[in-house]
Design an enzyme around this catalytic site. Structure first.
Site, mmCIF file in Angstrom:
data_model
loop_
_atom_site.group_PDB
_atom_site.id
_atom_site.type_symbol
_atom_site.label_atom_id
_atom_site.label_comp_id
_atom_site.label_asym_id
_atom_site.label_seq_id
_atom_site.Cartn_x
_atom_site.Cartn_y
_atom_site.Cartn_z
ATOM 1 N N CYS A 56 -5.352 2.082 0.755
ATOM 2 C CA CYS A 56 -4.576 1.221 -0.137
ATOM 3 C C CYS A 56 -3.665 2.143 -0.935
ATOM 4 C CB CYS A 56 -5.513 0.456 -1.075
ATOM 5 S SG CYS A 56 -4.667 -0.386 -2.440
ATOM 6 N N THR A 57 -2.404 1.773 -1.039
ATOM 7 C CA THR A 57 -1.443 2.697 -1.654
ATOM 8 C C THR A 57 -1.646 2.862 -3.157
ATOM 9 O OG1 THR A 57 0.179 0.900 -1.772
ATOM 10 C CG2 THR A 57 0.310 2.388 0.123
ATOM 11 N N HIS A 58 -2.453 2.003 -3.761
ATOM 12 C CA HIS A 58 -2.788 2.210 -5.178
ATOM 13 C C HIS A 58 -3.770 3.374 -5.365
ATOM 14 C CE1 HIS A 58 -1.037 -1.774 -5.871
ATOM 15 N NE2 HIS A 58 -1.145 -1.582 -7.164
ATOM 16 N N CYS A 113 2.385 -0.950 1.502
ATOM 17 C CA CYS A 113 1.189 -1.693 1.125
ATOM 18 C C CYS A 113 0.387 -1.916 2.402
ATOM 19 C CB CYS A 113 1.611 -3.029 0.516
ATOM 20 S SG CYS A 113 0.246 -4.147 0.158
ATOM 21 N N TYR A 139 -2.564 -8.699 -3.761
ATOM 22 C CA TYR A 139 -2.434 -9.330 -2.442
ATOM 23 C C TYR A 139 -3.791 -9.390 -1.731
ATOM 24 C CZ TYR A 139 2.766 -9.050 -2.018
ATOM 25 O OH TYR A 139 4.112 -9.216 -2.150
ATOM 26 N N THR A 195 -2.226 -3.816 2.812
ATOM 27 C CA THR A 195 -2.578 -5.237 2.965
ATOM 28 C C THR A 195 -1.409 -6.003 3.584
ATOM 29 O OG1 THR A 195 -3.830 -4.965 0.911
ATOM 30 C CG2 THR A 195 -3.534 -7.211 1.726
HETATM 31 N N1 DGL Z 1 -1.171 -1.354 -2.574
HETATM 32 C C1 DGL Z 1 -1.700 -2.467 -1.845
HETATM 33 C C2 DGL Z 1 -2.328 -1.974 -0.546
HETATM 34 O O1 DGL Z 1 -1.972 -0.902 -0.094
HETATM 35 C C3 DGL Z 1 -2.593 -3.281 -2.743
HETATM 36 C C4 DGL Z 1 -2.690 -4.688 -2.299
HETATM 37 C C5 DGL Z 1 -3.140 -5.645 -3.373
HETATM 38 O O2 DGL Z 1 -2.298 -6.056 -4.167
HETATM 39 O O3 DGL Z 1 -4.318 -6.023 -3.370
HETATM 40 O O4 DGL Z 1 -3.128 -2.623 0.062
#
Ligand code: DGL
Length: 284
Positions: free
Chosen positions: A205-207, A94, A63, A96
């Site tokens: 970012c949650t990743h 997320c 995203y 974003t």
């Molecule tokens: N986990 C999403 C976040 O917290 C990642 C967004 C992405 O897909 O770039 O922003």
């Protein structure tokens, strides 16, 4: 792509004969991909009896580089889907998507309780000794109003060193948590922050919590990493309690997983990242 006609693939934990999900309502959680599992994990620790529904919009991942209006549309489609599946509260897991769409979702679905993510500048600003904090996130998160407002709120007290990190989301999605390439990318993003003398690093970012170990090795033990997921899980409890939506029973919960991408990819990631075994089935 017409997201309204999107086909989602389902993975679900096998619970033969168990109660149909949605009868009591589930906690809906979504992200562009597997990052939201870092939030899902904390929610299931905090609320071990609650059913959950997880959506990974992997067909549209990442995203971060997309226009905010497009991300907003994806989140609206996912919200519709989660509501048809019996979500009683929705966690936008997320940063974003929260930055792009949280206000919009609350306006569009006024009857639905939402909990969103925002980079945890507050605890970092409160605890910093050097007065300098770092934030890593996607380019989309730094563009959003939510982050701009946060940065203004804390700008008087601390110097905020921001770093967009293209490539890290894909690294987590592909399981490249500790490869030479990922380490090189992390060093490129983090070493300037070390030089700037940060003492707290906010994972925006949650990743990124899935990269915590590698990040900590690079930045050393003296810099504190901040992951807002446990605080978000506590907020989910508070909001459910406020709406009188907490389950009262202690029966084993059901957890269902959906993806707009490759079901096997999500199943593999769930096993690797949160030690969850899921079976795969498709639905339309
Ligand atoms: N986990 C999403 C976040 O917290 C990642 C967004 C992405 O897909 O770039 O922003």
């Amino acid at each position: 792509m017409n997201t309204h006609s999107h086909q989602w693939s389902e993975k679900e934990t096998e619970e033969p004969g168990s109660e149909k999900i949605g009868e009591r309502g589930s906690i809906g959680v979504f992200d562009s991909g597997v990052g939201g599992l870092s939030v899902w994990r904390e929610i299931t620790r905090e609320l071990p009896n609650e059913d959950t529904l997880y959506v990974a919009d992997q067909a549209h991942l990442p995203y971060g580089p997309r226009p905010l209006a497009e991300v907003r549309q994806f989140t609206e489609d996912i919200t519709h889907f989660l509501l048809t599946q019996g979500a009683k509260l929705i966690v936008v897991a997320c940063n974003t998507a929260s930055g792009a769409a949280l206000h919009y979702l609350r306006e569009t679905f006024p009857e639905v309780p939402f909990v969103g993510m925002e980079p945890a500048l507050k605890p970092a600003a409160e605890h910093t000794q050097t007065g300098i904090i770092g934030v890593i996130a996607t380019p989309g998160t730094f563009q959003g109003d939510l982050f701009q407002q946060l940065a203004v709120r804390f700008a008087n007290n601390v110097k905020i060193h921001i770093q967009p990190c293209p490539g890290l989301v894909t690294a987590v999605e592909t399981g490249a948590l500790d490869t030479l390439e990922t380490r090189a990318l992390l060093r490129q993003y983090l070493l300037p922050m070390l030089e700037a003398n940060i003492d707290h690093l906010v994972l925006g970012c949650t990743h990124y919590p899935f990269l915590s170990q590698t990040i900590q090795e690079i930045i050393g033990p003296n810099i504190t990493l901040i992951d807002p997921a446990p605080a978000v899980a506590r907020q989910v409890r508070r909001v459910l309690a406020h709406h009188k939506l907490l389950v009262s029973s202690t029966r084993k919960p059901q957890h269902r997983f959906y993806t707009s991408g490759n079901p096997e990819q999500l199943a593999t990631a769930a096993r690797a990242l949160v030690e969850l075994n899921v079976t795969v089935k498709d639905w339309y």
